[in-house]
Design an enzyme around this catalytic site. Structure first.
Site, PDB file in Angstrom:
ATOM      1  CD  GLU A  21      -3.203   0.791   1.926  1.00 59.47           C
ATOM      2  OE1 GLU A  21      -4.058   0.086   1.354  1.00 59.47           O
ATOM      3  OE2 GLU A  21      -3.332   1.211   3.091  1.00 59.47           O
TER       4      GLU A  21
ATOM      5  CE  LYS B 178      -2.648   3.504   6.277  1.00 53.57           C
ATOM      6  NZ  LYS B 178      -3.006   2.304   7.055  1.00 53.57           N
TER       7      LYS B 178
ATOM      8  CE  LYS C 173      -7.687  -0.613   1.398  1.00 55.04           C
ATOM      9  NZ  LYS C 173      -6.768  -0.319   2.447  1.00 55.04           N
TER      10      LYS C 173
ATOM     11  CD  GLU D 100     -11.798  -3.295   4.342  1.00 55.84           C
ATOM     12  OE1 GLU D 100     -10.694  -3.118   3.810  1.00 55.84           O
ATOM     13  OE2 GLU D 100     -12.386  -2.424   5.004  1.00 55.84           O
TER      14      GLU D 100
ATOM     15  CG  ASN E 187      -9.366  -3.955   7.609  1.00 58.83           C
ATOM     16  OD1 ASN E 187      -8.511  -3.954   8.505  1.00 58.83           O
ATOM     17  ND2 ASN E 187      -9.482  -2.975   6.741  1.00 58.83           N
TER      18      ASN E 187
ATOM     19  CD  GLU F 161      -8.475  -5.581   3.171  1.00 59.72           C
ATOM     20  OE1 GLU F 161      -9.168  -6.009   2.247  1.00 59.72           O
ATOM     21  OE2 GLU F 161      -8.781  -4.543   3.813  1.00 59.72           O
ATOM     22  CB  SER F 162      -5.299  -3.754   8.724  1.00 63.02           C
ATOM     23  OG  SER F 162      -6.027  -3.041   7.772  1.00 63.02           O
TER      24      SER F 162
HETATM   25  O1  LIG Z   1      -5.391   2.864   8.447  1.00 58.31           O
HETATM   26  C1  LIG Z   1      -6.225   3.343   9.226  1.00 58.31           C
HETATM   27  O2  LIG Z   1      -5.900   3.940  10.277  1.00 58.31           O
HETATM   28  C2  LIG Z   1      -7.693   3.243   8.938  1.00 58.31           C
HETATM   29  C3  LIG Z   1      -8.604   3.842   9.794  1.00 58.31           C
HETATM   30  C4  LIG Z   1      -9.956   3.772   9.524  1.00 58.31           C
HETATM   31  C5  LIG Z   1     -10.426   3.094   8.412  1.00 58.31           C
HETATM   32  C6  LIG Z   1      -9.516   2.481   7.557  1.00 58.31           C
HETATM   33  C7  LIG Z   1      -8.174   2.550   7.816  1.00 58.31           C
HETATM   34  N1  LIG Z   1      -7.253   1.967   6.975  1.00 58.31           N
HETATM   35  C8  LIG Z   1      -7.538   1.462   5.684  1.00 58.31           C
HETATM   36  C9  LIG Z   1      -6.882   0.184   5.442  1.00 58.31           C
HETATM   37  O3  LIG Z   1      -7.576  -0.732   5.150  1.00 58.31           O
HETATM   38  C10 LIG Z   1      -5.389   0.062   5.587  1.00 58.31           C
HETATM   39  O4  LIG Z   1      -4.770   1.180   5.045  1.00 58.31           O
HETATM   40  C11 LIG Z   1      -4.790  -1.178   4.937  1.00 58.31           C
HETATM   41  O5  LIG Z   1      -5.469  -2.318   5.276  1.00 58.31           O
HETATM   42  C12 LIG Z   1      -3.311  -1.307   5.351  1.00 58.31           C
HETATM   43  O6  LIG Z   1      -3.243  -1.406   6.749  1.00 58.31           O
HETATM   44  P1  LIG Z   1      -1.868  -1.261   7.511  1.00 58.31           P
HETATM   45  O7  LIG Z   1      -0.922  -2.292   6.968  1.00 58.31           O
HETATM   46  O8  LIG Z   1      -2.180  -1.530   8.941  1.00 58.31           O
HETATM   47  O9  LIG Z   1      -1.377   0.113   7.253  1.00 58.31           O
END
Ligand SMILES: O=C(O)c1ccccc1NCC(=O)[C@H](O)[C@H](O)COP(=O)(O)O
Length: 388
Positions: A173, A175, A236, A285, A307, A342-343
């Site tokens: 990502e 980001k 995204k 998602e 997620n 994800e995340s």
């Molecule tokens: O990333 C956030 O803080 C967030 C907060 C509220 C809604 C969505 C959010 N993120 C979107 C995503 O899905 C993430 O950017 C993506 O899954 C990557 O996650 P990460 O590896 O933890 O940065």
């Protein structure tokens, strides 16, 4: 002459009578307009279309071609608000600007958002109405037609997985910031990051386009698309309207994210059809079991993203993926749906754990983008270098 994408969009929603609630929609709509004292459309009849599963009210013959999302149609049809339709499906994220009849514009609720995602969606409604005012749907559709042909998102994930001996494929990502963590990277150059990800084995890239909460942009998506990077691109964003899907395609997206916590089933079904008509993939998602149950009942879903971010606390816990796959892995495998975790994935142990649970891919932002060299960080995350 009508563009072929517009024609394809029309073809994907054949002109039959909409009847999810069994009554004849056009007459109900006309009645609703009369009851409401609203003026009928200035030119051309309101014509109704139904997709095999989703539905859309499509006003033809007017200069400002308008698609309505399926749940808006249900709202008119049933007299229930979008929020109560959504709540009946267990959706907790409410809409703020609730569209009513076309000539009424949007009604604004005075409530305050219950959480970050709800705030994002409410801000998205405002952003979208401004964008639509500047660029009506027909123009976006035509612009989508001029975009480079979409690349196969699923094939890229499959190929990367095979190349790397079954390790989950990486959707890396791009980001810059997060509403929870704030600024993640000061010297943010989306093209440099995208190239570094690709060079170090990412199969696909996720480009955040939300400006207000993630400091992303559609310019980022477009420049990465035009930069020579070959990985398929996921736009995204927080999709609440088909306009955004056409816009994402026009800026080079090969896939979009559809969030079950935000979209009622009919919108998801209709949006899946729009994606298909554009040759795009949808990453649908879910956050919890209730959302997963809903999505597994929808035909045509090819990729589900689980997620790991809780919608209650916005904390991440990678065990969420394992928990949902333990309970629903069998049906997911039977339906041959690809799963993306994800995340909140930071270590080789995190990746191995979701791999053992059965995911085909991982979507990772923070743990890569916060490293000095986000490309090199990929080997750190997987515990080995990925083949490119
Ligand atoms: O990333 C956030 O803080 C967030 C907060 C509220 C809604 C969505 C959010 N993120 C979107 C995503 O899905 C993430 O950017 C993506 O899954 C990557 O996650 P990460 O590896 O933890 O940065």
């Amino acid at each position: 002459m009508e563009s072929s994408i517009l024609a394809a969009a029309r073809a994907s929603v054949p002109a039959t009578v909409f009847s999810p609630l069994s009554t004849s929609f056009p007459s109900r709509t006309a009645a609703a307009h009369r009851a409401d004292g609203a003026r009928p459309a200035a030119r051309g009849a309101v014509r109704c279309s139904a997709a095999a599963q989703g539905s859309v009210l499509h006003r033809l013959g007017s200069a400002d071609e308008t698609f309505f999302n399926s749940s808006e149609v249900i709202q008119w049809e049933s007299g229930k608000s979008i929020n109560s339709i959504a709540a009946a499906q267990g959706i907790r994220i409410r809409r703020r600007c609730r569209p009513r009849y076309p000539s009424e514009g949007v009604g604004v609720d005075r409530a305050i958002p219950r959480n970050v995602l709800e705030q994002i969606v409410w801000d998205k409604e405002v952003e979208l109405s401004q964008r639509k005012a500047k660029m009506p749907l027909q123009r976006v559709v035509e612009s989508a037609e001029r975009a480079p042909p979409p690349r196969d998102f699923v094939a890229a994930l499959d190929a990367a997985r095979r190349r790397n001996g079954g390790l989950p494929a990486l959707i890396a990502e791009v980001k810059k910031a997060s509403p929870i963590k704030g600024l993640l990277r000061e010297d943010f150059n989306p093209v440099e990051i995208a190239r570094a990800y690709e060079k170090n084995g990412a199969a696909c890239l996720s480009i955040l386009t939300d400006e207000k909460h993630f400091l992303g942009s559609f310019e980022n998506l477009e420049t990465v698309c035009n930069s020579g990077v070959k990985c398929p691109l996921l736009c995204k964003d927080f999709v609440i309207d088909v306009w955004q899907i056409y816009y994402a395609r026009s800026k080079g997206a090969d896939a979009v994210l559809l969030i079950a916590a935000v979209l009622p089933d009919l919108d998801i079904k209709y949006m899946l059809r729009v994606c298909r008509s554009l040759g795009m993939m949808a990453l649908v998602e879910v956050h919890d079991e209730r959302e997963l149950d809903r999505i597994l009942k929808i035909d045509g879903v090819q990729i589900i993203g689980i997620n790991n971010r809780s919608l209650g606390t916005f904390e991440v816990d990678a065990a969420n993926t394992n928990m949902l796959l333990e309970k629903h892995g069998d049906i997911i495998r039977k339906k041959r749906i690809m799963v993306v975790s994800e995340s909140g994935l930071f270590t080789p142990h995190d990746v191995a754990s979701v791999q053992n649970a059965g995911v085909s891919a991982v979507l990772v932002g923070e743990s890569l983008v916060t490293q000095e060299d986000p490309g090199r960080a990929i080997a750190g995350l997987f515990g080995k270098e990925l083949l490119h």
